[in-house]
Design an enzyme around this catalytic site. Structure first.
Site, PDB file in Angstrom:
ATOM      1  N   HIS A  10       0.803  -1.223   0.000  1.00 39.74           N
ATOM      2  CA  HIS A  10       0.000   0.000   0.000  1.00 39.74           C
ATOM      3  C   HIS A  10       0.840   1.279   0.000  1.00 39.74           C
ATOM      4  O   HIS A  10       0.303   2.350  -0.305  1.00 39.74           O
ATOM      5  CB  HIS A  10      -0.936   0.006   1.209  1.00 39.74           C
ATOM      6  CG  HIS A  10      -1.994  -1.048   1.155  1.00 39.74           C
ATOM      7  ND1 HIS A  10      -2.961  -1.086   0.180  1.00 39.74           N
ATOM      8  CD2 HIS A  10      -2.234  -2.117   1.949  1.00 39.74           C
ATOM      9  CE1 HIS A  10      -3.760  -2.117   0.367  1.00 39.74           C
ATOM     10  NE2 HIS A  10      -3.339  -2.773   1.439  1.00 39.74           N
ATOM     11  N   ARG A  63       6.883  -6.497   2.980  1.00 42.12           N
ATOM     12  CA  ARG A  63       5.617  -7.017   2.480  1.00 42.12           C
ATOM     13  C   ARG A  63       5.479  -6.626   1.004  1.00 42.12           C
ATOM     14  O   ARG A  63       5.303  -5.448   0.689  1.00 42.12           O
ATOM     15  CB  ARG A  63       4.422  -6.468   3.269  1.00 42.12           C
ATOM     16  CG  ARG A  63       3.087  -7.005   2.730  1.00 42.12           C
ATOM     17  CD  ARG A  63       1.909  -6.671   3.610  1.00 42.12           C
ATOM     18  NE  ARG A  63       1.529  -5.262   3.566  1.00 42.12           N
ATOM     19  CZ  ARG A  63       0.412  -4.784   4.125  1.00 42.12           C
ATOM     20  NH1 ARG A  63      -0.410  -5.600   4.766  1.00 42.12           N
ATOM     21  NH2 ARG A  63       0.135  -3.497   4.064  1.00 42.12           N
ATOM     22  N   ASP A  74      16.926 -11.710  -3.277  1.00 46.17           N
ATOM     23  CA  ASP A  74      18.232 -11.368  -3.839  1.00 46.17           C
ATOM     24  C   ASP A  74      18.704  -9.997  -3.358  1.00 46.17           C
ATOM     25  O   ASP A  74      19.908  -9.744  -3.234  1.00 46.17           O
ATOM     26  CB  ASP A  74      18.182 -11.381  -5.364  1.00 46.17           C
ATOM     27  CG  ASP A  74      18.203 -12.782  -5.959  1.00 46.17           C
ATOM     28  OD1 ASP A  74      18.432 -13.742  -5.197  1.00 46.17           O
ATOM     29  OD2 ASP A  74      17.979 -12.918  -7.180  1.00 46.17           O
ATOM     30  N   GLU A 116      -6.207 -12.568   6.214  1.00 43.14           N
ATOM     31  CA  GLU A 116      -6.991 -11.344   6.367  1.00 43.14           C
ATOM     32  C   GLU A 116      -8.365 -11.416   5.699  1.00 43.14           C
ATOM     33  O   GLU A 116      -8.965 -10.384   5.379  1.00 43.14           O
ATOM     34  CB  GLU A 116      -6.204 -10.135   5.842  1.00 43.14           C
ATOM     35  CG  GLU A 116      -5.496 -10.355   4.527  1.00 43.14           C
ATOM     36  CD  GLU A 116      -4.483  -9.263   4.226  1.00 43.14           C
ATOM     37  OE1 GLU A 116      -4.636  -8.139   4.723  1.00 43.14           O
ATOM     38  OE2 GLU A 116      -3.532  -9.534   3.472  1.00 43.14           O
ATOM     39  N   ASP A 141      -8.371  -5.623   6.736  1.00 39.89           N
ATOM     40  CA  ASP A 141      -9.054  -6.338   5.663  1.00 39.89           C
ATOM     41  C   ASP A 141     -10.015  -7.378   6.212  1.00 39.89           C
ATOM     42  O   ASP A 141     -11.082  -7.616   5.629  1.00 39.89           O
ATOM     43  CB  ASP A 141      -8.030  -6.994   4.737  1.00 39.89           C
ATOM     44  CG  ASP A 141      -7.433  -6.010   3.745  1.00 39.89           C
ATOM     45  OD1 ASP A 141      -8.171  -5.540   2.867  1.00 39.89           O
ATOM     46  OD2 ASP A 141      -6.243  -5.702   3.862  1.00 39.89           O
TER      47      ASP A 141
END
Length: 267
Positions: free
Chosen positions: A48, A73, A87, A152, A178
């Site tokens: 977000h 996230r 990586d 969620e 959520d």
């Protein structure tokens, strides 16, 4: 040299609750400031917040001077994006909107090198291995990756027991915002039904031998979730803290004039 030790994963294994903060301002300077505060972990949000791979790397670099664990996230659990984040040096991932066993198994597959998984091998080129300087990285990397999945939705809750039983899932994180929306309580993550669902999920996660986490800035809920044995908790966000501090500063700035005026009127 082996892969760096994942202090967040080690702390969870040792049963030490980890307290963190959401980092959504997408700025290495604010990330550096927060890294020095004393949080155990800081979550760099690509779902977000206006972050991308390069800004995430810059924030991990800014945090690296401090004993704080960066968690990332991604916007979704796509294998190609997970590969890039690993990586780049991320060792702990929180994957949003996990709702099924197949999805969870695919995520485990994505964070492991063959033959255990399908992570692409490019260690000689990347930050995670010290750009090839850590000769034992390929052999030791899998053990230091911490995979957290975010539950969620009601569908995710229905599949929670089966997801928690999957080897390679280190922790399950409840997303109250959520979840509240999916339960019909949009904008009210502190609703009693949501709180009850989170606490029930904690019990189920712990019964499976996995670690449980949650995000809330509500002091009452922080206390409730701590009492329930939450293993890792985010207690707010940089955005929320900045907004709150700004509101307090603005309200306080001329409060003495208001007080003086009131006294004069009452004189």
């Amino acid at each position: 040299m082996p892969a760096p030790k994942n202090r967040f994963k080690a702390a969870l294994r040792e049963g030490r609750r980890q307290t963190g903060l959401w980092v959504a301002l997408a700025n290495p300077l604010s990330a550096e400031l927060l890294a020095g505060v004393g949080f155990d972990w800081l979550l760099i949000d690509l779902e977000h917040a206006p972050n991308d791979l390069r800004s995430a790397i810059a924030q991990m670099q800014a945090m690296s001077a401090f004993p704080v664990a960066p968690v990332i996230r991604p916007p979704m659990g796509e294998a190609w994006l997970i590969k890039q984040l690993l990586d780049a040096g991320c060792q702990t991932l929180l994957i949003p909107m996990v709702e099924s066993v197949d999805q969870a198994k695919a995520l485990v597959d994505a964070v492991r090198y063959p033959p255990a998984g399908q992570r692409g091998v490019g260690a000689a080129l990347v930050r995670a291995s010290g750009f090839g300087a850590e000769a034992d990285y390929l052999r030791t990397a899998d053990a230091e990756i911490c995979l957290l999945v975010q539950i969620e939705t009601r569908k995710g809750l229905a599949a929670l027991d089966a997801i928690a039983a999957i080897e390679g899932i280190d922790g399950l994180f409840l997303g109250p915002a959520d979840l509240a929306a999916d339960m019909g309580h949009l904008g009210n993550p502190g609703h009693e039904a949501v709180r009850a669902a989170v606490l029930d999920a904690f019990l189920r996660i712990k019964r499976a031998g996995k670690k449980c986490g949650v995000l809330t800035s509500d002091q009452r809920l922080i206390a409730d979730y701590a009492a329930a044995g939450v293993d890792f908790i985010a207690i707010g966000s940089d955005v929320g803290l900045l907004r709150e501090a700004a509101n307090v500063a603005l309200a306080r700035a001329f409060s003495s004039e208001v007080d003086t005026g009131s006294r004069e009127e009452n004189a």
